[in-house]
Design an enzyme around this catalytic site. Sequence first.
Site, PDB file in Angstrom:
ATOM      1  N   GLU A  21       0.964  -0.743  -0.129  1.00  0.00           N
ATOM      2  CA  GLU A  21      -0.253   0.105   0.321  1.00  0.00           C
ATOM      3  C   GLU A  21       1.154   1.347  -0.146  1.00  0.00           C
ATOM      4  O   GLU A  21       1.661   1.408   1.280  1.00  0.00           O
ATOM      5  CB  GLU A  21      -0.675   0.201   1.162  1.00  0.00           C
ATOM      6  CG  GLU A  21      -2.231   0.780   1.458  1.00  0.00           C
ATOM      7  CD  GLU A  21      -2.002   2.105   1.905  1.00  0.00           C
ATOM      8  OE1 GLU A  21      -1.508   3.252   0.446  1.00  0.00           O
ATOM      9  OE2 GLU A  21      -2.237   2.777   2.870  1.00  0.00           O
ATOM     10  N   GLU A  35      -6.578  -3.730   1.863  1.00  0.00           N
ATOM     11  CA  GLU A  35      -6.875  -3.550   3.155  1.00  0.00           C
ATOM     12  C   GLU A  35      -8.062  -3.461   3.507  1.00  0.00           C
ATOM     13  O   GLU A  35      -8.865  -2.480   2.843  1.00  0.00           O
ATOM     14  CB  GLU A  35      -5.328  -2.969   3.622  1.00  0.00           C
ATOM     15  CG  GLU A  35      -3.617  -3.497   3.990  1.00  0.00           C
ATOM     16  CD  GLU A  35      -3.331  -3.075   4.572  1.00  0.00           C
ATOM     17  OE1 GLU A  35      -3.154  -1.577   4.790  1.00  0.00           O
ATOM     18  OE2 GLU A  35      -2.088  -3.917   5.771  1.00  0.00           O
TER      19      GLU A  35
HETATM   20  P1  NAD Z   1      10.137   7.152   3.556  1.00  0.00           P
HETATM   21  O1  NAD Z   1      10.353   6.494   2.398  1.00  0.00           O
HETATM   22  O2  NAD Z   1      11.509   7.227   4.076  1.00  0.00           O
HETATM   23  O3  NAD Z   1       9.764   5.937   4.698  1.00  0.00           O
HETATM   24  C1  NAD Z   1       8.246   5.596   4.972  1.00  0.00           C
HETATM   25  C2  NAD Z   1       7.937   4.308   6.088  1.00  0.00           C
HETATM   26  O4  NAD Z   1       8.315   3.157   5.794  1.00  0.00           O
HETATM   27  C3  NAD Z   1       8.270   4.467   6.837  1.00  0.00           C
HETATM   28  O5  NAD Z   1       7.718   4.031   8.387  1.00  0.00           O
HETATM   29  C4  NAD Z   1       9.587   4.190   7.668  1.00  0.00           C
HETATM   30  O6  NAD Z   1      10.518   3.710   9.137  1.00  0.00           O
HETATM   31  C5  NAD Z   1       9.677   2.540   6.255  1.00  0.00           C
HETATM   32  N1  NAD Z   1      10.711   2.546   5.770  1.00  0.00           N
HETATM   33  C6  NAD Z   1      11.503   2.920   4.938  1.00  0.00           C
HETATM   34  N2  NAD Z   1      12.248   2.264   4.413  1.00  0.00           N
HETATM   35  C7  NAD Z   1      12.016   0.704   4.296  1.00  0.00           C
HETATM   36  C8  NAD Z   1      12.950  -0.142   4.693  1.00  0.00           C
HETATM   37  N3  NAD Z   1      14.397  -0.401   3.962  1.00  0.00           N
HETATM   38  N4  NAD Z   1      12.428  -1.339   5.224  1.00  0.00           N
HETATM   39  C9  NAD Z   1      10.906  -1.024   5.561  1.00  0.00           C
HETATM   40  N5  NAD Z   1      10.285  -0.163   6.312  1.00  0.00           N
HETATM   41  C10 NAD Z   1      11.473   1.795   5.337  1.00  0.00           C
HETATM   42  O7  NAD Z   1       9.573   7.905   3.726  1.00  0.00           O
HETATM   43  P2  NAD Z   1       9.405   9.285   5.331  1.00  0.00           P
HETATM   44  O8  NAD Z   1       9.676  10.489   4.714  1.00  0.00           O
HETATM   45  O9  NAD Z   1       9.305   8.723   6.582  1.00  0.00           O
HETATM   46  O10 NAD Z   1       7.809   9.586   4.387  1.00  0.00           O
HETATM   47  C11 NAD Z   1       7.411  10.102   3.366  1.00  0.00           C
HETATM   48  C12 NAD Z   1       7.300   9.660   2.128  1.00  0.00           C
HETATM   49  O11 NAD Z   1       6.435   8.166   2.690  1.00  0.00           O
HETATM   50  C13 NAD Z   1       6.115   9.764   1.394  1.00  0.00           C
HETATM   51  O12 NAD Z   1       6.131  10.687   0.428  1.00  0.00           O
HETATM   52  C14 NAD Z   1       5.001   8.961   0.821  1.00  0.00           C
HETATM   53  O13 NAD Z   1       4.866   9.081   0.047  1.00  0.00           O
HETATM   54  C15 NAD Z   1       5.605   7.840   1.872  1.00  0.00           C
HETATM   55  N6  NAD Z   1       4.127   6.989   2.754  1.00  0.00           N
HETATM   56  C16 NAD Z   1       3.098   6.993   2.663  1.00  0.00           C
HETATM   57  C17 NAD Z   1       2.109   6.436   3.589  1.00  0.00           C
HETATM   58  C18 NAD Z   1       1.568   5.515   3.248  1.00  0.00           C
HETATM   59  O14 NAD Z   1       0.065   5.297   3.743  1.00  0.00           O
HETATM   60  N7  NAD Z   1       1.167   4.862   1.745  1.00  0.00           N
HETATM   61  C19 NAD Z   1       2.935   6.637   4.480  1.00  0.00           C
HETATM   62  C20 NAD Z   1       3.540   6.898   5.437  1.00  0.00           C
HETATM   63  C21 NAD Z   1       4.690   7.953   4.212  1.00  0.00           C
END
Ligand code: NAD
Length: 476
Positions: A249, A457
Site C-alpha cells: 500500500e 487491506e
Molecule cells: P520513507 O520512504 O523513508 O519511509 C516511509 C515508511 O517506510 C516509514 O515508516 C519508514 O520507517 C519505512 N521504511 C523506510 N525504509 C524501509 C525499509 N527499507 N524497510 C522497511 N520499512 C522502511 O519516507 P518518509 O520520509 O518517512 O515518508 C514520506 C513518504 O513516505 C511520503 O512521500 C509518502 O509517499 C510515503 N508514505 C506513505 C504512507 C502511506 O500511507 N502509503 C505512509 C507514510 C509515508
Amino acid sequence: MQVIQSLLIDGEWSSGSHERQGEVFNPATGEVIAQLGFADRSDLDRALAAASKGFDTWRKTSAYERSRILRRAADLVRERSEEIAALITLEQGKPLAEARMEAFGAGDHIDWYAEEGRRAYGRVIPPRVRGARQMVLREPIGPVAAFSPWNFPVSQLVRKIAGALAAGCSIIAKGPEETPSSCIELCRAFQDAGVPPGVLNLVFGVPAEISDYLIRSEVIRKVSFTGSVPVGRALGALAGQYLKRCTLELGGHAPFIVCDDVDVDAVAALGAGLKFRNAGQVCASPTRFYVQVGIHDRFVEAFSRASAALKVGDGTNADTQVGPLANPRRVTAMQAYVDDALAVGAQLALGGERPAQPGFYYAPTVLTGVPEQARIMSEEPFGPIASIIAFDDLDEVIRKANALPFGLAAFAFTRSIQRATLLADELESGMVSINHFGLAAPETPFGGIKNSGYGSEGGSEGLEAYLTTKFVSQVG
Ligand code: NAD
C-alpha cells in the site's frame, strides 16, 4: 532519558539488544521525549522463532476462539482509546480529535476482521466420480512480516495485525520509529485480550536492516508494507526473489475533480477539510484539484478562505485543526515543492511558509495555475499543499488525472449521473469517491493500482491477503 520497552517478542516486553537507539520527538515542540529500544539480529531471531511457534498454536485455535479473543481486543482498544489517542498526538502531531477517531476506530477494524475470520469459507466442487469429494479449503498463509508507517500509527498497524490474526497467521510487525508508543499500546491490548505468546510480535529498529532480514527468512510467508513507492518497490522485489506473497500500500497523488454543476462553496469547504486532515500526510489525500474553468476563480477563493480559517497549532490544544508535520524532513520537502512551483510559474494563493514557532509546522498552502512540469504535479507532496488547476472538459481532466503512474484514490464532484458514471469508469485508481469522502471503512477494500501498489487491506479482500487455497480430493 527513559528508554521505551518497545519490543514484544514471545509475549515478553523489552527494550532490545541493539547498540543503537532511536530518539522520539514531539513534533509540536521539536523536543526529544523518549529513547526507543532497537532490535538487533538476535532479537529478530527470537521473534522469528516465536512467530514460528505462535503460528503452530494459532492456526490450530478454532476460528470461533480466535474471533472471541479479537473481539475482546477491540473492546480493550476502545476502553483505552483516550490514552492511545493522547500518545498518537504527542508523537505524530495530529489534532486530538483526529487521534481519537483513529484510536476508537481501531476497535471497528478489529471487530470486522474478528467476524470475517469466521467466514473464511471454502467450497465443495461436484466430482466426476460418484462418491468422491472435491473440497477447496482456505488456510492461513503462515507467519507474516509487516511494516507500517508513522502517519496513522494505529490504523495502519491494526489492519495488518487484525487481518493476519483473524486468518490464523502469526505476525512480526515493525512499527514506525517516529511514533512507537500508540503502536505499543495497541499490541498490549491484543496481548491482554489473550493472544498467546509468539502470535503477535512487535519490533522497531533500522528499517532496512529489519525488512531485509525478515523477508529473507524461511519462516516468513507473507509481506505487507505501507509506505513510499521507492521502499515498496525494493521490498516487493525482495519478496519476489524469495517468492513471498506481498501486499503493498504505497503513495498516491489523488485528483480531486470539481465539475461546474456543483455547490462551489460546499465542495471547497469539504475539499479544504480533506486536504489538511493530518496536515496532508495521508496517502489518499487530495493533491491535484482540477476545477472546471467556469467555477475556477470562485472555487480558489472559497477554498483559500476555508483553508485560511483552519487553526494551526499543537494537536493537544482543543481548537487546533492542523497540527505539525511528523518530522523535520517533511517541512524541508514542503518548502522545496513550493519554491520549485513558484519558480516555474505557479501563483501562491495562501501560505507557502513555515509559521514562526518551534516545532515542525508548515502553513496550509494553496497554489494555483501550477504547470505540469512543477515537481509537485508528479511527486506526492504528502503535506499541507493544495495545487489547483483549471480544466475545460471531462476528456481533458480524465487524461490529466490518469497521466501519473500513481493510482490510489481519486475524488470527483458533479450533480450529473452521466458525468459521475463516466468518471467512475475512466479514472485509473484503486478507489474512487464521488461527491463525498467514502474511503477506509473496515468493511471496504483499501488499496491502489499502478505504482500505488497491489492488494487490499479492509473488506473481505483484506482477509484474503492472509489465506492460501488448498484443494482436497477424496474418495472412500
Ligand atoms: P520513507 O520512504 O523513508 O519511509 C516511509 C515508511 O517506510 C516509514 O515508516 C519508514 O520507517 C519505512 N521504511 C523506510 N525504509 C524501509 C525499509 N527499507 N524497510 C522497511 N520499512 C522502511 O519516507 P518518509 O520520509 O518517512 O515518508 C514520506 C513518504 O513516505 C511520503 O512521500 C509518502 O509517499 C510515503 N508514505 C506513505 C504512507 C502511506 O500511507 N502509503 C505512509 C507514510 C509515508
